[in-house]
Write a protein that holds these residues in place. Sequence first.
Motif, PDB file in Angstrom:
ATOM      1  N   GLU A 159      70.353 -48.307  39.921  1.00 33.14           N
ATOM      2  CA  GLU A 159      69.316 -48.080  40.932  1.00 33.14           C
ATOM      3  C   GLU A 159      68.139 -47.290  40.377  1.00 33.14           C
ATOM      4  OE1 GLU A 159      71.476 -46.455  44.232  1.00 33.14           O
ATOM      5  OE2 GLU A 159      72.288 -48.434  44.763  1.00 33.14           O
ATOM      6  N   GLY A 160      68.186 -46.899  39.094  1.00 34.39           N
ATOM      7  CA  GLY A 160      66.995 -46.321  38.474  1.00 34.39           C
ATOM      8  C   GLY A 160      67.109 -44.917  37.937  1.00 34.39           C
ATOM      9  N   ALA A 161      68.250 -44.232  38.135  1.00 31.44           N
ATOM     10  CA  ALA A 161      68.367 -42.877  37.590  1.00 31.44           C
ATOM     11  C   ALA A 161      68.550 -42.956  36.072  1.00 31.44           C
ATOM     12  CB  ALA A 161      69.541 -42.149  38.223  1.00 31.44           C
ATOM     13  N   PRO A 162      67.806 -42.156  35.294  1.00 31.67           N
ATOM     14  CA  PRO A 162      67.999 -42.182  33.832  1.00 31.67           C
ATOM     15  C   PRO A 162      69.323 -41.543  33.408  1.00 31.67           C
ATOM     16  CG  PRO A 162      66.289 -40.583  34.420  1.00 31.67           C
ATOM     17  CD  PRO A 162      66.683 -41.272  35.701  1.00 31.67           C
ATOM     18  N   ALA A 163      69.849 -40.648  34.248  1.00 29.89           N
ATOM     19  CA  ALA A 163      71.113 -39.984  33.900  1.00 29.89           C
ATOM     20  C   ALA A 163      71.860 -39.623  35.180  1.00 29.89           C
ATOM     21  CB  ALA A 163      70.856 -38.722  33.081  1.00 29.89           C
ATOM     22  N   VAL A 164      73.165 -39.873  35.176  1.00 32.23           N
ATOM     23  CA  VAL A 164      73.993 -39.671  36.373  1.00 32.23           C
ATOM     24  C   VAL A 164      75.280 -38.957  35.980  1.00 32.23           C
ATOM     25  CG1 VAL A 164      75.249 -40.840  38.225  1.00 32.23           C
ATOM     26  CG2 VAL A 164      73.100 -41.817  37.381  1.00 32.23           C
ATOM     27  N   ILE A 176      77.761 -46.171  37.472  1.00 30.12           N
ATOM     28  CA  ILE A 176      77.003 -47.328  36.985  1.00 30.12           C
ATOM     29  C   ILE A 176      75.966 -47.743  38.034  1.00 30.12           C
ATOM     30  CG2 ILE A 176      77.155 -49.796  36.404  1.00 30.12           C
ATOM     31  CD1 ILE A 176      79.962 -49.167  35.228  1.00 30.12           C
ATOM     32  N   GLU A 177      76.375 -47.768  39.288  1.00 31.94           N
ATOM     33  CA  GLU A 177      75.479 -48.194  40.363  1.00 31.94           C
ATOM     34  C   GLU A 177      74.250 -47.283  40.450  1.00 31.94           C
ATOM     35  OE1 GLU A 177      75.614 -51.009  41.691  1.00 31.94           O
ATOM     36  OE2 GLU A 177      73.895 -50.595  42.999  1.00 31.94           O
ATOM     37  N   ALA A 178      74.463 -45.983  40.304  1.00 32.81           N
ATOM     38  CA  ALA A 178      73.327 -45.056  40.400  1.00 32.81           C
ATOM     39  C   ALA A 178      72.367 -45.247  39.228  1.00 32.81           C
ATOM     40  CB  ALA A 178      73.832 -43.617  40.466  1.00 32.81           C
ATOM     41  N   GLN A 217      79.683 -39.895  32.418  1.00 30.20           N
ATOM     42  CA  GLN A 217      78.276 -39.700  32.717  1.00 30.20           C
ATOM     43  C   GLN A 217      77.577 -41.000  32.327  1.00 30.20           C
ATOM     44  OE1 GLN A 217      76.994 -36.001  30.878  1.00 30.20           O
ATOM     45  NE2 GLN A 217      78.375 -34.809  32.194  1.00 30.20           N
ATOM     46  N   GLY A 218      76.609 -41.408  33.136  1.00 33.26           N
ATOM     47  CA  GLY A 218      75.973 -42.704  32.906  1.00 33.26           C
ATOM     48  C   GLY A 218      74.500 -42.549  32.589  1.00 33.26           C
ATOM     49  N   PHE A 219      73.997 -43.406  31.717  1.00 33.76           N
ATOM     50  CA  PHE A 219      72.625 -43.269  31.233  1.00 33.76           C
ATOM     51  C   PHE A 219      71.950 -44.615  31.048  1.00 33.76           C
ATOM     52  CE2 PHE A 219      75.316 -39.921  29.661  1.00 33.76           C
ATOM     53  CZ  PHE A 219      74.595 -38.777  29.953  1.00 33.76           C
ATOM     54  N   ASP A 220      70.636 -44.566  31.253  1.00 33.01           N
ATOM     55  CA  ASP A 220      69.799 -45.603  30.715  1.00 33.01           C
ATOM     56  C   ASP A 220      69.915 -45.460  29.185  1.00 33.01           C
ATOM     57  OD1 ASP A 220      67.416 -47.247  30.218  1.00 33.01           O
ATOM     58  OD2 ASP A 220      66.517 -45.300  29.735  1.00 33.01           O
ATOM     59  N   ARG A 221      70.257 -46.536  28.507  1.00 30.64           N
ATOM     60  CA  ARG A 221      70.587 -46.432  27.077  1.00 30.64           C
ATOM     61  C   ARG A 221      69.479 -45.781  26.243  1.00 30.64           C
ATOM     62  NH1 ARG A 221      72.695 -51.261  23.181  1.00 30.64           N
ATOM     63  NH2 ARG A 221      72.367 -50.211  21.192  1.00 30.64           N
ATOM     64  N   ALA A 222      68.232 -46.229  26.450  1.00 27.96           N
ATOM     65  CA  ALA A 222      67.127 -45.713  25.630  1.00 27.96           C
ATOM     66  C   ALA A 222      66.975 -44.200  25.824  1.00 27.96           C
ATOM     67  CB  ALA A 222      65.829 -46.441  25.974  1.00 27.96           C
ATOM     68  N   THR A 223      67.197 -43.747  27.047  1.00 28.49           N
ATOM     69  CA  THR A 223      67.075 -42.305  27.336  1.00 28.49           C
ATOM     70  C   THR A 223      68.145 -41.521  26.584  1.00 28.49           C
ATOM     71  OG1 THR A 223      66.221 -42.817  29.538  1.00 28.49           O
ATOM     72  CG2 THR A 223      67.089 -40.589  29.191  1.00 28.49           C
ATOM     73  N   LEU A 224      69.378 -42.008  26.611  1.00 24.38           N
ATOM     74  CA  LEU A 224      70.469 -41.272  25.954  1.00 24.38           C
ATOM     75  C   LEU A 224      70.272 -41.259  24.432  1.00 24.38           C
ATOM     76  CD1 LEU A 224      73.118 -39.725  26.239  1.00 24.38           C
ATOM     77  CD2 LEU A 224      74.330 -41.911  26.023  1.00 24.38           C
ATOM     78  N   VAL A 225      69.825 -42.390  23.892  1.00 26.26           N
ATOM     79  CA  VAL A 225      69.602 -42.458  22.442  1.00 26.26           C
ATOM     80  C   VAL A 225      68.494 -41.467  22.053  1.00 26.26           C
ATOM     81  CG1 VAL A 225      68.720 -43.953  20.594  1.00 26.26           C
ATOM     82  CG2 VAL A 225      70.493 -44.797  22.169  1.00 26.26           C
ATOM     83  N   ARG A 226      67.422 -41.442  22.849  1.00 32.19           N
ATOM     84  CA  ARG A 226      66.319 -40.510  22.558  1.00 32.19           C
ATOM     85  C   ARG A 226      66.819 -39.064  22.648  1.00 32.19           C
ATOM     86  NH1 ARG A 226      61.651 -38.660  25.622  1.00 32.19           N
ATOM     87  NH2 ARG A 226      62.219 -39.901  27.446  1.00 32.19           N
TER      88      ARG A 226
END
Length: 250
Positions: free
Chosen positions: A138-143, A133-135, A184-193
């Motif tokens: 901090e701005g990564a679209p996917a971790v 979550i922290e990564a 695995q963690g994602f910026d939501r909009a990125t994962l949905v796209r």
Amino acid sequence: MSDDSLPAPPPVRAAAVIPAAGRGVRLGPGAPKALRTLGGTPMLIHAVRALAASRAVSLVVVVAPPDGAAEVKSLLDAHALPDRTDFVVVPGGETRQESVKLGLDALPPGHDIVLVHDAARPLVPVDTVDAVIEAVREGAPAVVPALPLADTVKEVEPAAVPGGPEPVVATPERARLRAVQTPQGFDRATLVRAHETVTDEVTDDAGMVERLGLTVVVVPGHEEAFKVTRPLDLVLAEAVLARRRLNDGF
Ligand code: CTP
Ligand code: MG
């Protein structure tokens, strides 16, 4: 203006999607894998608790076996779970990818970070969840959490005859390889796209984000985040639970 007078940053609101709709063919005959018990508690409940243990996770979406949504709902009701977390259950699909998509479709607004976590990794430590979550924060679209490999890996070609020897075509340098876990963690909009546009079959969600041409970053995984796949993994999972009970009387 000193930093002290700045308003506190908004709290992180992460949602976790837990695909749990698989049969568990490699584990052998029996109930769907996520509903099998470890230390007397269904694997799925362990996985849900592991994610809900993170203070940043305010919603957990469980993707149940297609005909098992009612059973999963009653399991969640029957087990103690944190009050600050909301739970939603949806039926899953034929493949893991479909199941994750069905889970994403059920996400209400208000969660900008989404974790995807296999129900089959019931023992992931909360520190690993928080590091992912922290990564993202901090701005990564996917971790992805990942570990170095113990075994050397070979790439092979299919055998000339079924069951025959497989010719090796390459040996990737082991030091550069990682075994990838969840959450695995994602910026939501990125994962949905990614789930709306990538149609290739992939074995993890970050693979879809790579197909979009975005950078996926790795954070340290944990050996207790292993996936329960084959019968021997159940033996290991029971042993890890027994060790935890001894260590913290839990
Ligand atoms: N999964 C899912 N929907 C599917 C297939 C898999 O939600 N149609 C989930 C599983 O429940 C599991 C995770 O994806 O939590 C990882 O998959 P895997 O370990 O392969 O589990 P199964 O598919 O159940 O096992 P097997 O491949 O041995 O049948
Ligand atoms: Mg599978």
